[in-house]
Write a protein that holds these residues in place. Structure first.
Motif, PDB file in Angstrom:
ATOM      1  N   ILE A 179      22.658 -43.824 -18.871  1.00 40.78           N
ATOM      2  CA  ILE A 179      23.263 -43.637 -20.194  1.00 40.78           C
ATOM      3  C   ILE A 179      24.654 -44.267 -20.236  1.00 40.78           C
ATOM      4  N   ILE A 180      25.478 -43.914 -19.242  1.00 38.48           N
ATOM      5  CA  ILE A 180      26.867 -44.368 -19.234  1.00 38.48           C
ATOM      6  C   ILE A 180      26.949 -45.889 -19.117  1.00 38.48           C
ATOM      7  N   ALA A 181      26.144 -46.455 -18.233  1.00 43.78           N
ATOM      8  CA  ALA A 181      26.196 -47.900 -18.031  1.00 43.78           C
ATOM      9  C   ALA A 181      25.418 -48.655 -19.105  1.00 43.78           C
ATOM     10  N   GLY A 182      24.192 -48.184 -19.382  1.00 37.75           N
ATOM     11  CA  GLY A 182      23.319 -48.910 -20.303  1.00 37.75           C
ATOM     12  C   GLY A 182      23.668 -48.732 -21.768  1.00 37.75           C
ATOM     13  N   LYS A 183      23.967 -47.514 -22.178  1.00 40.74           N
ATOM     14  CA  LYS A 183      24.248 -47.235 -23.587  1.00 40.74           C
ATOM     15  C   LYS A 183      25.715 -47.451 -23.944  1.00 40.74           C
ATOM     16  N   LEU A 184      26.616 -47.119 -22.998  1.00 38.90           N
ATOM     17  CA  LEU A 184      28.039 -47.176 -23.306  1.00 38.90           C
ATOM     18  C   LEU A 184      28.758 -48.379 -22.688  1.00 38.90           C
ATOM     19  N   GLY A 185      28.165 -48.955 -21.639  1.00 38.03           N
ATOM     20  CA  GLY A 185      28.842 -50.047 -20.954  1.00 38.03           C
ATOM     21  C   GLY A 185      30.050 -49.561 -20.174  1.00 38.03           C
ATOM     22  N   MET A 186      29.979 -48.317 -19.692  1.00 35.10           N
ATOM     23  CA  MET A 186      31.084 -47.715 -18.951  1.00 35.10           C
ATOM     24  C   MET A 186      30.585 -47.279 -17.572  1.00 35.10           C
ATOM     25  N   LYS A 187      31.447 -46.603 -16.795  1.00 35.18           N
ATOM     26  CA  LYS A 187      31.057 -46.237 -15.434  1.00 35.18           C
ATOM     27  C   LYS A 187      31.413 -44.787 -15.128  1.00 35.18           C
ATOM     28  N   LEU A 188      30.576 -44.172 -14.296  1.00 36.01           N
ATOM     29  CA  LEU A 188      30.927 -42.865 -13.746  1.00 36.01           C
ATOM     30  C   LEU A 188      31.867 -43.065 -12.570  1.00 36.01           C
ATOM     31  N   SER A 189      32.783 -42.135 -12.397  1.00 34.57           N
ATOM     32  CA  SER A 189      33.661 -42.169 -11.235  1.00 34.57           C
ATOM     33  C   SER A 189      32.891 -41.669 -10.019  1.00 34.57           C
ATOM     34  N   GLU A 190      32.728 -42.525  -9.037  1.00 30.41           N
ATOM     35  CA  GLU A 190      31.989 -42.154  -7.830  1.00 30.41           C
ATOM     36  C   GLU A 190      32.714 -41.037  -7.068  1.00 30.41           C
ATOM     37  N   ASP A 191      34.035 -41.047  -7.111  1.00 33.50           N
ATOM     38  CA  ASP A 191      34.823 -40.064  -6.365  1.00 33.50           C
ATOM     39  C   ASP A 191      34.809 -38.686  -7.024  1.00 33.50           C
ATOM     40  N   LYS A 192      34.834 -38.662  -8.342  1.00 29.77           N
ATOM     41  CA  LYS A 192      34.978 -37.394  -9.053  1.00 29.77           C
ATOM     42  C   LYS A 192      33.655 -36.797  -9.517  1.00 29.77           C
ATOM     43  N   THR A 193      32.608 -37.589  -9.590  1.00 32.54           N
ATOM     44  CA  THR A 193      31.296 -37.078  -9.978  1.00 32.54           C
ATOM     45  C   THR A 193      30.608 -36.497  -8.753  1.00 32.54           C
ATOM     46  N   LYS A 194      30.083 -35.280  -8.882  1.00 33.23           N
ATOM     47  CA  LYS A 194      29.464 -34.658  -7.706  1.00 33.23           C
ATOM     48  C   LYS A 194      28.285 -33.769  -8.089  1.00 33.23           C
ATOM     49  N   LEU A 195      27.397 -33.579  -7.118  1.00 31.36           N
ATOM     50  CA  LEU A 195      26.265 -32.672  -7.263  1.00 31.36           C
ATOM     51  C   LEU A 195      26.639 -31.378  -6.545  1.00 31.36           C
ATOM     52  N   THR A 196      26.576 -30.271  -7.238  1.00 30.66           N
ATOM     53  CA  THR A 196      27.014 -29.016  -6.657  1.00 30.66           C
ATOM     54  C   THR A 196      26.221 -27.852  -7.256  1.00 30.66           C
ATOM     55  N   ASN A 197      26.718 -26.642  -7.064  1.00 24.19           N
ATOM     56  CA  ASN A 197      26.120 -25.449  -7.667  1.00 24.19           C
ATOM     57  C   ASN A 197      27.183 -24.349  -7.726  1.00 24.19           C
ATOM     58  N   PHE A 198      26.813 -23.221  -8.285  1.00 25.75           N
ATOM     59  CA  PHE A 198      27.792 -22.149  -8.435  1.00 25.75           C
ATOM     60  C   PHE A 198      28.208 -21.549  -7.091  1.00 25.75           C
ATOM     61  N   GLU A 199      27.335 -21.601  -6.121  1.00 20.32           N
ATOM     62  CA  GLU A 199      27.694 -21.061  -4.811  1.00 20.32           C
ATOM     63  C   GLU A 199      28.724 -21.938  -4.111  1.00 20.32           C
ATOM     64  N   ARG A 200      28.516 -23.212  -4.130  1.00 16.25           N
ATOM     65  CA  ARG A 200      29.459 -24.139  -3.503  1.00 16.25           C
ATOM     66  C   ARG A 200      30.742 -24.245  -4.318  1.00 16.25           C
ATOM     67  N   GLY A 201      30.607 -24.128  -5.629  1.00 19.06           N
ATOM     68  CA  GLY A 201      31.765 -24.112  -6.512  1.00 19.06           C
ATOM     69  C   GLY A 201      32.079 -25.458  -7.152  1.00 19.06           C
ATOM     70  N   PHE A 202      32.766 -25.387  -8.280  1.00 22.34           N
ATOM     71  CA  PHE A 202      33.215 -26.581  -8.997  1.00 22.34           C
ATOM     72  C   PHE A 202      34.264 -26.154 -10.021  1.00 22.34           C
ATOM     73  N   ARG A 203      34.928 -27.116 -10.591  1.00 18.87           N
ATOM     74  CA  ARG A 203      35.963 -26.856 -11.589  1.00 18.87           C
ATOM     75  C   ARG A 203      35.550 -27.466 -12.923  1.00 18.87           C
ATOM     76  N   PHE A 204      35.709 -26.697 -13.996  1.00 24.58           N
ATOM     77  CA  PHE A 204      35.347 -27.182 -15.328  1.00 24.58           C
ATOM     78  C   PHE A 204      36.309 -26.610 -16.362  1.00 24.58           C
ATOM     79  N   LEU A 205      36.969 -27.498 -17.092  1.00 21.90           N
ATOM     80  CA  LEU A 205      37.893 -27.109 -18.155  1.00 21.90           C
ATOM     81  C   LEU A 205      38.987 -26.148 -17.686  1.00 21.90           C
ATOM     82  N   GLY A 206      39.503 -26.421 -16.497  1.00 18.87           N
ATOM     83  CA  GLY A 206      40.617 -25.625 -16.001  1.00 18.87           C
ATOM     84  C   GLY A 206      40.226 -24.333 -15.323  1.00 18.87           C
ATOM     85  N   TYR A 207      38.914 -24.099 -15.171  1.00 19.86           N
ATOM     86  CA  TYR A 207      38.433 -22.892 -14.496  1.00 19.86           C
ATOM     87  C   TYR A 207      37.730 -23.275 -13.199  1.00 19.86           C
TER      88      TYR A 207
END
Length: 228
Positions: A179-207
């Protein structure tokens, strides 16, 4: 005219006259597009806020969607192609004067050290109408994710895609990249994009989310302290 700060995101600081014009355009355009925006989009929209986005995230968690693709688009506001914005506007707006005026706003350029640099991509930071224009592009992502049946929550350029198992995440990541590359012509950040879950944890909107814990992140707390 956009003014640039060294090593910082260019800020759009329109004069009063331009702010009035942009606000007038926004008041005309926003209702036209707002009714078609996704129910999972919460950023810079009437009667919606980040707390609503967090509630939707927790709702999906309760429904069993505990695996998370935490996506980050590289320099989202600075790299949106102007053509993509204008094509989105033309889908529902036919007034040539309005379209030309908005296009001229986008191409106002950046002034740095007294030199004007032309711009052919990005929305001016600080522009009254910029959040709405950015949401037009974010809505492209939303529609594609809805089409594929994914659960997601988006606040402006910050979004997560949620699945019930970790095995579904690689496919979700591949789909989002398309979607990002084909539809928008943009890129995902390889460093900041990650696969995770609630157990491992992540940050979203300051939480910070980790297991059953949810709390304001240290980074957000430090920002609040610096303002006090």
């Amino acid at each position: 005219m956009r003014k640039s700060l060294h090593d910082k995101r260019p800020l759009g600081i329109p004069i009063v006259k331009d702010r009035i014009v942009q606000q007038a355009f926004r008041q005309i355009i926003e209702p036209i597009f707002e009714k078609g925006f996704s129910d999972n989009s919460f950023g810079f929209r009437p009667d919606r806020c980040c707390h609503d986005a967090i509630k939707r995230l927790e709702q999906y968690k309760q429904e069993g969607y505990t695996s998370v693709l935490d996506a980050d688009i590289m320099a989202f506001y600075d790299t949106i192609p102007h053509k993509l914005i204008m094509d989105s506007l033309r889908e529902k707006i036919a007034d040539g004067w309005v379209l030309n005026s908005i296009e001229n706003m986008l191409k106002a350029g950046v002034m740095e050290d007294g030199i004007v640099h032309e711009t052919n991509k990005g929305t001016p930071q600080g522009g009254v109408i910029s959040p709405l224009l950015a949401n037009l592009i974010g809505d492209i992502i939303d529609k594609e994710l809805e089409k594929a049946g994914y659960k997601f929550v988006r606040y402006a350029d910050d979004f997560v895609v949620m699945t019930k198992t970790k095995d579904e995440l690689p496919a979700a990541l591949s789909y989002v990249k398309e979607i990002i590359a084909g539809k928008l012509g943009m890129k995902l950040s390889e460093d900041k994009t990650k696969l995770t879950n609630f157990e491992r944890g992540f940050r979203f909107l300051g939480y910070d989310f980790k297991g059953k814990y949810k709390g304001i992140s240290t980074k957000s707390l430090n920002k609040l302290k610096s303002l006090s």
